[in-house]
Design an enzyme around this catalytic site. Structure first.
Site, PDB file in Angstrom:
ATOM      1  N   GLU A 163      49.665  97.435  50.481  1.00 54.63           N
ATOM      2  CA  GLU A 163      48.922  98.593  50.961  1.00 54.63           C
ATOM      3  C   GLU A 163      49.714  99.242  52.100  1.00 54.63           C
ATOM      4  O   GLU A 163      49.750  98.710  53.210  1.00 54.63           O
ATOM      5  CB  GLU A 163      47.545  98.168  51.458  1.00 54.63           C
ATOM      6  CG  GLU A 163      46.643  97.603  50.376  1.00 54.63           C
ATOM      7  CD  GLU A 163      45.309  97.139  50.923  1.00 54.63           C
ATOM      8  OE1 GLU A 163      44.265  97.545  50.374  1.00 54.63           O
ATOM      9  OE2 GLU A 163      45.301  96.377  51.915  1.00 54.63           O
ATOM     10  N   ASP A 200      48.471  92.631  52.061  1.00 57.28           N
ATOM     11  CA  ASP A 200      47.285  93.308  52.557  1.00 57.28           C
ATOM     12  C   ASP A 200      47.668  94.139  53.785  1.00 57.28           C
ATOM     13  O   ASP A 200      48.398  93.675  54.666  1.00 57.28           O
ATOM     14  CB  ASP A 200      46.237  92.262  52.930  1.00 57.28           C
ATOM     15  CG  ASP A 200      44.934  92.874  53.401  1.00 57.28           C
ATOM     16  OD1 ASP A 200      44.289  93.567  52.601  1.00 57.28           O
ATOM     17  OD2 ASP A 200      44.571  92.651  54.572  1.00 57.28           O
TER      18      ASP A 200
END
Length: 814
Positions: A439, A402
């Site tokens: 990400e 993340d």
């Protein structure tokens, strides 16, 4: 000096105080103590007959080990053991007898904390005493209140049957190492999988063990996908997070029967869900408390070792289905910080060290919570240690990071190397098959390497680490997650079927934007390689990094494995909902469903790593919710039976969607836009067909940039192109040639047509390249998902004809 408050003062020549500031000590802590590589956490030493506990807390003044017999209560019976600090390593240690195995513990730490005395809201910091669990916990009591003493690696009672001998499914490309481009990833929330499924036993719904329940609808669904070509299930956060009560008796519920009785565009559903949102059993879980422990709300018993056994059983269950497991990890922030919050862990142990602070001393929170600082040595070590723990102790096959751009590149590379070094002989896993991706967004305080070289998209080229290709999503769908969701893209009607909801420019402007967005799609289909060259809409040969416009950095990868292609994920609207928001009012539901299938096909047939959101294949809707992280089971429902559909189950949460109510209310009120069983079934079959086609040939799964460069060509390009049509050829070497990859096909031609009319691709170079070839539709196309449109798909005289709203794969057989 490091065990008290430090301040620097400035005085003038007369000795008068002119300025003062506190000191951030993380650099000094690293210089003096940051090189520690020894034991941390709880170690059960069977040979010595004791339990050793170690905590790195170099600025603590005193640390006491608090021992408990049970998971809660009994504080008056707590056994206190004073811990001793090492002379040079900053580690506090204690040893207790083996009778404490199965018990629980916490630490009581006396230390200076910059938030003590009320900071950061005006206090000056002070010496505080905090009670905290172990940051290296491997098991917990419910709600993370106490650390559980156990030997996670060796205790037989923590292993399901056959765990030590578990072997994972073999890669479709052959060999022992799973190449990332051979993967097909499916992003899934543990609770969504089974929470509302009536075929799953009641005790297992929403739990890890649901993945072990053979014959249930969700399990059969995954088995079918795996048989077709799905390889990996990416689980949303499944470590210990702090947003859900872990004990069932503490979880609030809403009557779903009553919710179903309300109008399809009512705001009562969201009001009811919102009223219990922080007390129900649902959350995405991007709010970590203990990184190294499975989340307790997904276990049948959140106290002690059940969560360990059941998590391992889930991994084994997925392997039995033919699937490997990817974990979503959130090392960029923690849910809480400070000396008093019960969910604060790292910051109680070494205040101000594990979190990134700005020049004023405040904790950065650009990731939504308390940003961590992987640039500090022991935070980096914690991340690497934790990843190795999950890989070895839970046999995890990949990790999705993340907000990876908020982590230093050095940390990611250190983790990559540590995982790759794992072997079956020593650790029981082959680290060469573990894939890292995430990400790679570059923003806020880490932007442009301001803190240090970060793991952003542009910095990852050449590392073998993947990142999500948002360029494909934006080109296909249109707009961005931060703009108006009605902005159209190549797929959703720009130029061909403008929705009229917003001003998108003249027809000429839209035509140009379609061709510009097509270049983003072309780059993605070629693996989003920064140096791959194709002819742009102006007729010039251009590298992927200059697709759409010079300096765009659309293409950023050095190798195909570094690109994760996707059009939808848990964030933002589902694929189906995104299409619904953007489609013109007169676009029939059947066409909208075809558009959904086109998007799935583009992802499946692109070079790189394909990534699908759970439910892409069944036209999943969240009733247009843009951010369903706390929207409960009601809005997040997955129904693999296809008998229900979540479009029009009420207005989504006001907090995240209220500004859209003016234009989504009428959509949700029109139930003619809700797909029925037939459309859902067709889309489900189509996904399996796409996966099977991808698996059928290594030409869809090229492993190197060199292979993409010499084998992949795009047609219908340049200023005379037919907008909205993309044609990609992947050619193999002649039979028997050392560079031959595919035994079945000499050539593969993928043709995408997003327009509402059939298109014959008339391209001189294409005609030359397939002159004398006999091209036919792929033998699997239309066999799994019958499609009447395919009857008009032909390739005659070097010119393929592609039906409207279709993706056709032509092949030349050997």
């Amino acid at each position: 000096m490091l065990k008290c408050q430090l301040a620097v003062t400035a005085h003038d020549a007369d000795g008068r105080l002119r300025d003062a500031t506190s000191v951030q000590s993380h650099g000094a802590l690293d210089d003096v103590f940051g090189g520690y590589e020894g034991e941390l956490g709880c170690v059960v030493d069977g040979a010595a007959g004791n339990v050793r506990v170690s905590l790195w807390a170099p600025n603590a003044r005193r640390v006491t080990l608090l021992l408990h017999r049970g998971p809660r209560g009994g504080d008056d019976e707590c056994v206190r053991v004073e811990m001793r600090e090492g002379e040079r390593d900053g580690v506090w240690r204690a040893s207790v007898g083996a009778e404490w195995v199965g018990g629980y513990y916490r630490y009581e730490i006396e230390t200076y904390h910059p938030w003590g005395g009320g900071a950061p809201d005006g206090g000056l910091g002070s010496i505080v005493t905090s009670v905290v669990t172990d940051p290296y916990s491997r098991s917990l009591s419910a709600d993370g209140e106490r650390t559980h003493v156990c030997d996670v690696r060796n205790a037989p009672e923590l292993k399901p049957a056959g765990w030590d001998s578990l072997r994972k499914p073999k890669p479709p490309g052959g060999g022992d190492v799973f190449e990332p481009t051979d993967m097909a990833i499916y992003e899934l929330h543990v609770r969504d999988f089974s929470a509302l499924d009536e075929s799953t036993p009641a005790h297992a719904r929403g739990k890890y063990v649901a993945f072990t329940c053979e014959g249930t609808t969700p399990v059969r669904h995954l088995e079918k996908l795996a048989k077709a070509g799905l390889t990996h299930v990416h689980l949303l956060p499944s470590y210990d997070f702090g947003s859900v009560p872990e004990r069932v008796e503490n979880q609030a519920n809403v009557d779903h029967g009553w919710l179903a009785s309300l109008p399809s565009n009512s705001d009562e559903q969201q009001a009811a869900i919102s009223s219990i949102a922080n007390d129900d059993a649902f959350n995405w879980g991007y709010d970590p408390v203990h990184y190294g422990v499975p989340e307790g709300s997904y276990a049948t018993d959140p106290d002690g070792g059940a969560r360990i056994v059941e998590y391992r059983a889930m991994v084994a269950g997925l392997a039995k289905m033919g699937l490997r497991t990817v974990c979503d990890v959130v090392y960029n922030h923690t849910l809480s910080a400070g000396p008093h919050d019960g969910r604060s862990v790292l910051d109680k142990c070494v205040p101000g060290y594990y979190h990134r602070r700005n020049l004023d001393g405040f904790y950065e929170n650009s990731t939504c919570c308390n940003n961590t600082a992987s640039e500090n040595s022991m935070m980096e070590r914690l991340i690497v240690d934790d990843l190795v723990h999950w890989a070895v102790d839970y046999k995890i096959d990949g990790f999705r990071f993340d907000l990876m751009g908020h982590i230093m590149l050095r940390t990611i590379l250190r983790a990559r190397d540590a995982l790759a070094a794992l072997t079956v002989e020593k650790e029981g896993v082959d680290g060469r098959s573990i894939y890292l991706y995430g990400e790679g967004w570059d923003y806020a305080e880490v932007e442009r390497n301001r803190v240090g070289k970060n793991a952003s998209q542009l910095n990852l080229a050449g590392t073998g680490v993947g990142s999500f290709n948002d360029r494909l999503r934006e080109g296909i769908m249109g707009g961005s997650p931060f703009g108006d969701p009605r902005v159209q893209g190549v797929l959703t009607g720009l130029y061909f079927a403008p929705n009229g909801f917003i001003d998108q420019g003249t027809a000429d402007n839209q035509r140009n934007r379609v061709m510009e967005d097509c270049e983003k799609v072309i780059a993605a289909m070629a693996g989003n390689l920064k140096e791959y060259r194709f002819v742009n809409r102006k007729g010039f040969s251009t590298p992927g990094k200059d697709a759409a416009w010079v300096g765009s950095n659309v293409g950023y990868a050095a190798e195909p494995r570094e690109t994760v292609n996707y059009v939808s994920a848990h964030d933002n609207e589902t694929l189906f909902d995104g299409i619904m928001l953007r489609s013109a009012p007169d676009v029939p539901l059947a066409v909208r469903c075809r558009l959904n299938r086109i998007a799935v096909a583009v992802v499946a047939f692109s070079q790189g790593v394909p990534f699908f959101h759970a439910g892409d294949e069944i036209l999943r809707s969240k009733s247009l919710d843009r951010d369903s992280y706390n929207s409960g089971d009601w809005f997040n429902r997955l129904d693999y039976t296809g008998e229900t559909h979540n479009f029009g189950i009420g207005l989504p949460g006001r907090d995240k969607n209220g500004d859209r109510y003016g234009y989504i209310g009428h959509l949700l009120g029109d139930l003619s836009l809700r797909p029925g069983v037939d459309e859902i079934s067709r889309s489900d079959a189509h996904m399996r067909e796409c996966l099977a086609i991808r698996r059928s040939s290594p030409l869809f799964r090229l492993r190197t940039a060199a292979d993409v460069d010499r084998r992949v060509t795009f047609y219908n390009v340049g200023p005379t192109q037919e907008p909205g049509v993309i044609a990609m050829m992947v050619r193999d070497a002649p039979g028997g040639h050392p560079e031959q990859l595919c035994e079945r096909f000499q050539k593969v031609l993928v043709c995408v047509n997003v327009t509402g009319h059939a298109v014959t691709v008339k391209d001189e170079q294409l005609g030359l390249d397939i002159y004398g070839c006999s091209l036919e539709t792929h033998p699997l196309q239309g066999m799994v998902c019958p499609d009447e449109y395919l009857a008009s798909a032909t390739c005659v005289g070097g010119a393929p004809t592609v039906p409207p709203h279709s993706v056709v794969v032509f092949v030349e057989r050997r």
